[in-house]
Design a protein around this motif. Structure first.
Motif, PDB file in Angstrom:
ATOM      1  N   ASP A  54      -4.898   8.978   3.901  1.00 37.87           N
ATOM      2  CA  ASP A  54      -6.172   8.752   4.590  1.00 37.87           C
ATOM      3  C   ASP A  54      -7.006   7.707   3.870  1.00 37.87           C
ATOM      4  O   ASP A  54      -7.624   6.843   4.497  1.00 37.87           O
ATOM      5  N   LYS A  55      -7.010   7.773   2.537  1.00 32.56           N
ATOM      6  CA  LYS A  55      -7.793   6.816   1.743  1.00 32.56           C
ATOM      7  C   LYS A  55      -7.289   5.394   1.949  1.00 32.56           C
ATOM      8  O   LYS A  55      -8.074   4.465   2.166  1.00 32.56           O
ATOM      9  N   MET A  56      -5.947   5.203   1.906  1.00 36.06           N
ATOM     10  CA  MET A  56      -5.384   3.872   2.075  1.00 36.06           C
ATOM     11  C   MET A  56      -5.541   3.382   3.506  1.00 36.06           C
ATOM     12  O   MET A  56      -5.779   2.197   3.760  1.00 36.06           O
ATOM     13  N   ASN A  57      -5.416   4.286   4.470  1.00 38.43           N
ATOM     14  CA  ASN A  57      -5.574   3.914   5.869  1.00 38.43           C
ATOM     15  C   ASN A  57      -6.991   3.399   6.133  1.00 38.43           C
ATOM     16  O   ASN A  57      -7.182   2.385   6.822  1.00 38.43           O
ATOM     17  N   LYS A  58      -7.994   4.068   5.567  1.00 36.20           N
ATOM     18  CA  LYS A  58      -9.380   3.626   5.731  1.00 36.20           C
ATOM     19  C   LYS A  58      -9.591   2.262   5.077  1.00 36.20           C
ATOM     20  O   LYS A  58     -10.322   1.422   5.592  1.00 36.20           O
ATOM     21  N   ARG A  59      -8.941   2.065   3.938  1.00 37.36           N
ATOM     22  CA  ARG A  59      -9.085   0.787   3.231  1.00 37.36           C
ATOM     23  C   ARG A  59      -8.498  -0.364   4.054  1.00 37.36           C
ATOM     24  O   ARG A  59      -9.086  -1.436   4.149  1.00 37.36           O
ATOM     25  N   ALA A  87       0.845  -1.187   0.000  1.00 35.00           N
ATOM     26  CA  ALA A  87       0.000   0.000   0.000  1.00 35.00           C
ATOM     27  C   ALA A  87       0.881   1.238   0.000  1.00 35.00           C
ATOM     28  O   ALA A  87       1.830   1.324   0.791  1.00 35.00           O
ATOM     29  N   ASP A  88       0.576   2.200  -0.862  1.00 34.53           N
ATOM     30  CA  ASP A  88       1.368   3.438  -0.970  1.00 34.53           C
ATOM     31  C   ASP A  88       2.857   3.132  -1.131  1.00 34.53           C
ATOM     32  O   ASP A  88       3.715   3.759  -0.493  1.00 34.53           O
ATOM     33  N   ASP A  89       3.161   2.086  -1.947  1.00 38.91           N
ATOM     34  CA  ASP A  89       4.537   1.688  -2.269  1.00 38.91           C
ATOM     35  C   ASP A  89       5.313   1.127  -1.078  1.00 38.91           C
ATOM     36  O   ASP A  89       6.543   0.993  -1.139  1.00 38.91           O
ATOM     37  N   ASN A  90       4.637   0.796   0.007  1.00 37.67           N
ATOM     38  CA  ASN A  90       5.250   0.119   1.146  1.00 37.67           C
ATOM     39  C   ASN A  90       4.614  -1.257   1.303  1.00 37.67           C
ATOM     40  O   ASN A  90       3.510  -1.505   0.824  1.00 37.67           O
ATOM     41  N   VAL A  91       5.294  -2.161   1.997  1.00 34.06           N
ATOM     42  CA  VAL A  91       4.763  -3.495   2.267  1.00 34.06           C
ATOM     43  C   VAL A  91       4.490  -3.601   3.767  1.00 34.06           C
ATOM     44  O   VAL A  91       5.350  -3.258   4.591  1.00 34.06           O
ATOM     45  N   TYR A  92       3.300  -4.096   4.110  1.00 27.09           N
ATOM     46  CA  TYR A  92       2.863  -4.154   5.500  1.00 27.09           C
ATOM     47  C   TYR A  92       2.429  -5.558   5.897  1.00 27.09           C
ATOM     48  O   TYR A  92       1.854  -6.290   5.099  1.00 27.09           O
ATOM     49  N   TYR A  93       2.681  -5.874   7.164  1.00 29.54           N
ATOM     50  CA  TYR A  93       2.065  -7.022   7.835  1.00 29.54           C
ATOM     51  C   TYR A  93       0.806  -6.493   8.512  1.00 29.54           C
ATOM     52  O   TYR A  93       0.856  -5.497   9.243  1.00 29.54           O
ATOM     53  N   VAL A  94      -0.337  -7.151   8.250  1.00 28.88           N
ATOM     54  CA  VAL A  94      -1.618  -6.675   8.776  1.00 28.88           C
ATOM     55  C   VAL A  94      -2.357  -7.832   9.448  1.00 28.88           C
ATOM     56  O   VAL A  94      -2.605  -8.867   8.821  1.00 28.88           O
ATOM     57  N   SER A  95      -2.687  -7.669  10.710  1.00 27.97           N
ATOM     58  CA  SER A  95      -3.520  -8.623  11.426  1.00 27.97           C
ATOM     59  C   SER A  95      -4.607  -7.856  12.164  1.00 27.97           C
ATOM     60  O   SER A  95      -4.678  -6.627  12.085  1.00 27.97           O
ATOM     61  N   LYS A  96      -5.453  -8.555  12.894  1.00 34.39           N
ATOM     62  CA  LYS A  96      -6.478  -7.884  13.684  1.00 34.39           C
ATOM     63  C   LYS A  96      -5.844  -6.993  14.748  1.00 34.39           C
ATOM     64  O   LYS A  96      -6.397  -5.950  15.110  1.00 34.39           O
ATOM     65  N   GLU A  97      -4.687  -7.423  15.250  1.00 32.97           N
ATOM     66  CA  GLU A  97      -4.058  -6.716  16.365  1.00 32.97           C
ATOM     67  C   GLU A  97      -3.054  -5.647  15.945  1.00 32.97           C
ATOM     68  O   GLU A  97      -2.909  -4.638  16.622  1.00 32.97           O
ATOM     69  N   LYS A  98      -2.352  -5.870  14.809  1.00 40.78           N
ATOM     70  CA  LYS A  98      -1.237  -4.985  14.483  1.00 40.78           C
ATOM     71  C   LYS A  98      -1.130  -4.689  12.998  1.00 40.78           C
ATOM     72  O   LYS A  98      -1.553  -5.486  12.156  1.00 40.78           O
ATOM     73  N   VAL A  99      -0.501  -3.556  12.713  1.00 41.44           N
ATOM     74  CA  VAL A  99      -0.050  -3.219  11.369  1.00 41.44           C
ATOM     75  C   VAL A  99       1.431  -2.869  11.493  1.00 41.44           C
ATOM     76  O   VAL A  99       1.800  -1.949  12.224  1.00 41.44           O
TER      77      VAL A  99
END
Length: 272
Positions: free
Chosen positions: A145-150, A121-133
């Motif tokens: 803001d748009k990507m954060n909401k997504r 997202a936004d040219d970065n790679v993230y680990y995303v779980s229910k608990e953490k980003v």
């Protein structure tokens, strides 16, 4: 049945289906498995391990997953785990360049939590779980803001078990003295003979086809032994394929196919 009654029944069925979805009976979001984690990355991986770790340990590479791309027009990224004695020691992010990831918090989260996503997202790679980003790779910048909401919407939904690393293959470190020695002309450079472990052989055939970039042939050499053909390889890549194949957990043994045309013809044999 009147139109009105049919409409009520349709509405009830629709609400029931929506209820099933809300209760989590439908599939959640997940990273797609990488079916082809081919042998050609083996030498690069061995070189990295040799430079950063003690070679006395037992190393294995897990199957990868595709990074879910939330950007438009970005390249496809794939990520693979590497283990030492069953412990996750780093991740490999493949794209236009190779990136090695070894942040302790990230590795801990992946080992302890099986339900997570890996997103770009936004040219970065993230680990995303229910608990953490967690930021895995890229600039430490705030998400739009748009990507954060997504991403928050994704976190609120169902996240399936991530199957990265569910299958592993041994990484074999062979000294120069132990390397198989053969001339390019001694063996066929477009095929390999593989003997699989006994269960679910058809699935293993499909997995190996993706692994070797080839297809199984009709010839049957014995119990769970099959011939696979692929695009011709040079001697270096043929050795890499042979070594990597023998490291797969579902392969009992792999061997090259000796060229029978090296046998000298019998004299005075009549031919048409």
């Amino acid at each position: 049945m009147t139109f009105f009654k049919r409409k009520i029944i349709f509405l009830v069925l629709f609400l029931l289906l929506c209820g099933c979805s809300e209760n989590g009976t439908s599939d959640g979001m997940k990273n797609e498995l990488v079916k082809d984690y081919g042998f050609k990355m083996e030498e690069e991986l061995k070189a990295y391990i040799s430079d950063h770790f003690d070679l006395q340990g037992n190393y294995a590479m897990g199957n990868g997953v595709k990074v879910i791309n939330l950007n438009r027009g970005s390249e496809e990224l794939q990520i693979f785990p590497v283990f030492r004695e069953e412990e996750l020691i780093f991740l490999i992010l493949y794209g236009q360049e190779t990136v090695y990831l070894s942040d302790p918090e990230l590795l801990y989260e992946i080992e302890e939590n099986s339900e997570y996503l890996i997103l770009e997202a936004d040219d970065n790679v993230y680990y995303v779980s229910k608990e953490k980003v967690l930021l895995m790779n890229g600039e430490k910048m705030k998400l739009s803001d748009k990507m954060n909401k997504r991403i928050e919407k994704i976190r609120e939904g169902a996240i399936d078990r991530n199957l990265m690393g569910i299958e592993k293959r041994t990484i074999r470190f062979v000294s120069e003295e132990e390397q198989p020695v053969f001339s390019e002309g001694d063996y066929r450079n477009d095929r390999i003979i593989v003997r699989f472990t006994s269960e679910n052989v058809e699935n293993k055939i499909r997995m190996y086809e993706a692994f070797c970039h080839g297809k199984v042939q009709d010839e049957h050499f014995g119990e769970n032994i099959y011939l696979f053909c692929f695009e011709p390889l040079n001697s270096k890549n043929l050795k890499i394929l042979l070594d990597a194949s023998n490291g797969l957990s579902y392969v009992l043994s792999a061997s090259l196919d000796e060229r029978i045309d090296l046998i000298e013809p019998v004299e005075d044999l009549e031919t048409e």
